[in-house]
Design an enzyme around this catalytic site. Sequence first.
Site, short mmCIF file in Angstrom:
data_model
loop_
_atom_site.label_atom_id
_atom_site.label_comp_id
_atom_site.label_asym_id
_atom_site.label_seq_id
_atom_site.Cartn_x
_atom_site.Cartn_y
_atom_site.Cartn_z
N GLU A 7 0.86 -1.19 0.00
CA GLU A 7 0.00 0.00 0.00
C GLU A 7 0.89 1.24 0.00
O GLU A 7 2.12 1.14 0.11
CB GLU A 7 -0.97 -0.08 1.18
CG GLU A 7 -1.73 -1.42 1.13
CD GLU A 7 -3.07 -1.46 1.85
OE1 GLU A 7 -3.60 -0.41 2.21
OE2 GLU A 7 -3.58 -2.59 2.01
N ARG A 125 -3.98 10.74 -14.01
CA ARG A 125 -4.87 9.58 -13.94
C ARG A 125 -5.14 9.14 -12.50
O ARG A 125 -6.02 8.33 -12.26
CB ARG A 125 -4.23 8.36 -14.65
CG ARG A 125 -4.14 8.41 -16.14
CD ARG A 125 -4.09 6.98 -16.71
NE ARG A 125 -3.24 6.06 -15.97
CZ ARG A 125 -1.97 5.78 -16.26
NH1 ARG A 125 -1.40 6.35 -17.31
NH2 ARG A 125 -1.28 4.91 -15.55
N ASN A 166 -6.15 -2.89 0.22
CA ASN A 166 -7.20 -3.65 0.87
C ASN A 166 -7.23 -3.47 2.39
O ASN A 166 -8.29 -3.53 3.01
CB ASN A 166 -7.02 -5.13 0.52
CG ASN A 166 -8.34 -5.88 0.55
OD1 ASN A 166 -9.40 -5.28 0.74
ND2 ASN A 166 -8.27 -7.19 0.39
N ARG A 262 -11.99 -8.74 -4.68
CA ARG A 262 -11.10 -8.64 -3.53
C ARG A 262 -11.87 -9.00 -2.27
O ARG A 262 -13.07 -8.76 -2.19
CB ARG A 262 -10.55 -7.20 -3.39
CG ARG A 262 -9.74 -6.71 -4.58
CD ARG A 262 -8.45 -7.51 -4.78
NE ARG A 262 -7.55 -7.44 -3.64
CZ ARG A 262 -6.57 -6.54 -3.54
NH1 ARG A 262 -6.36 -5.65 -4.49
NH2 ARG A 262 -5.79 -6.54 -2.47
#
Length: 275
Positions: A7, A125, A166, A262
Site C-alpha cells: 500500500e 490519472r 485492501n 477482492r
Amino acid sequence: MLRAMPEGHTIHRLAAEHQRMFGGLAVAATSPQGRFAEGARQLDGRVLSSADAHGKHLLLGFEDERTLHVHLGIYGKYVFGEGPAPAPVGMVRLRLEGGGGFADLRGPNACELLEPGEVKLLRDRLGPDPLRGDADPEAAWRRISRARTPIAVLLMDQSVVAGPGNIYRAEVLFRQGIDPRLPGRRLSAGQWRAVWDDLVELMAAGVRAGRIDTVRPEHMPEAMGRPPRVDGHGGEVYVYRRAGLPCLVCGTAVATAELASRNLFWCPGCQPSAV
Ligand SMILES: [Zn+2]
C-alpha cells in the site's frame, strides 16, 4: 505468507530511502537481468535530483528531467544494502549504486523512463494521495458523491484515491462505522471528510512505523489483555483478515465477502447495514 500489493505508505518509504541513500549523488545504474538494460544505460552516472511517490507509484527524478517510474505490483521488491554491492542474486531488473550503498529492484510491474509530459499524464490519472501535501480530497469527493459504486470499491480505485489498498480501506471504514457496501453517493460530505482525515493520519503512521496499525490505544493487546496479532502483514488491525473472530470493540464475528474480486472484511455490529 499471502502475497499482497504494497500500500502507499510502503512506496513513500521507498522514496525516502532513495533520497537518503542517493539524493544529490551521481548513481551507477545497471540491469543485471538485462530487461532494463537500455534504461539503465541512460540513467548511469546521472544525479538523483528528487524521490517522490504518488499512491503506489515511485517517481525518481534525474538531473536531465527524466523520471524513473516504478510500480511494484504484487511481486516487485526492493532490497537496499550498505557497502559494495554483492554479485547480483536472482532477477535484478535495476541496480542503483552510489554513496556507499546499493538498491536492487526485482520483479516490478513497471520500471520505465518517463519524459516530464508522461509523468503529468500518469499523475493526472491518479486520485489524491493522502500522504501528499498537495492532495485535494475534494477531487475524490467529486467522484464519490456521484457514484453508485460501493464506497469500499471506490477506496480501492486508484483514480479516486491513490495509495490505500485492501487493508487501509477495510480499516478506515471500520473506524468510521461505515457500511462498506454503501454507495458512494449516499455518504455525507462529513463522512467523507472523516474518512479522508483518518486515512491521512493512519497512512502517515504507516510511513513512520513501516507497517499498518489501525487499532486505537484502548484496543491494543496490552490494554485488552489479549495476545498480539500474528499475521504476515504485521500490524494490529480491527477487521482485515479477521473473518469469524470477535470484533475488538463489540464482539460480533467479523464478516467477509468478495467484492470486485477482492476480499472485504467488516463488522456487522459496528458497521450496520445501510443498503
Ligand atoms: Zn464491532
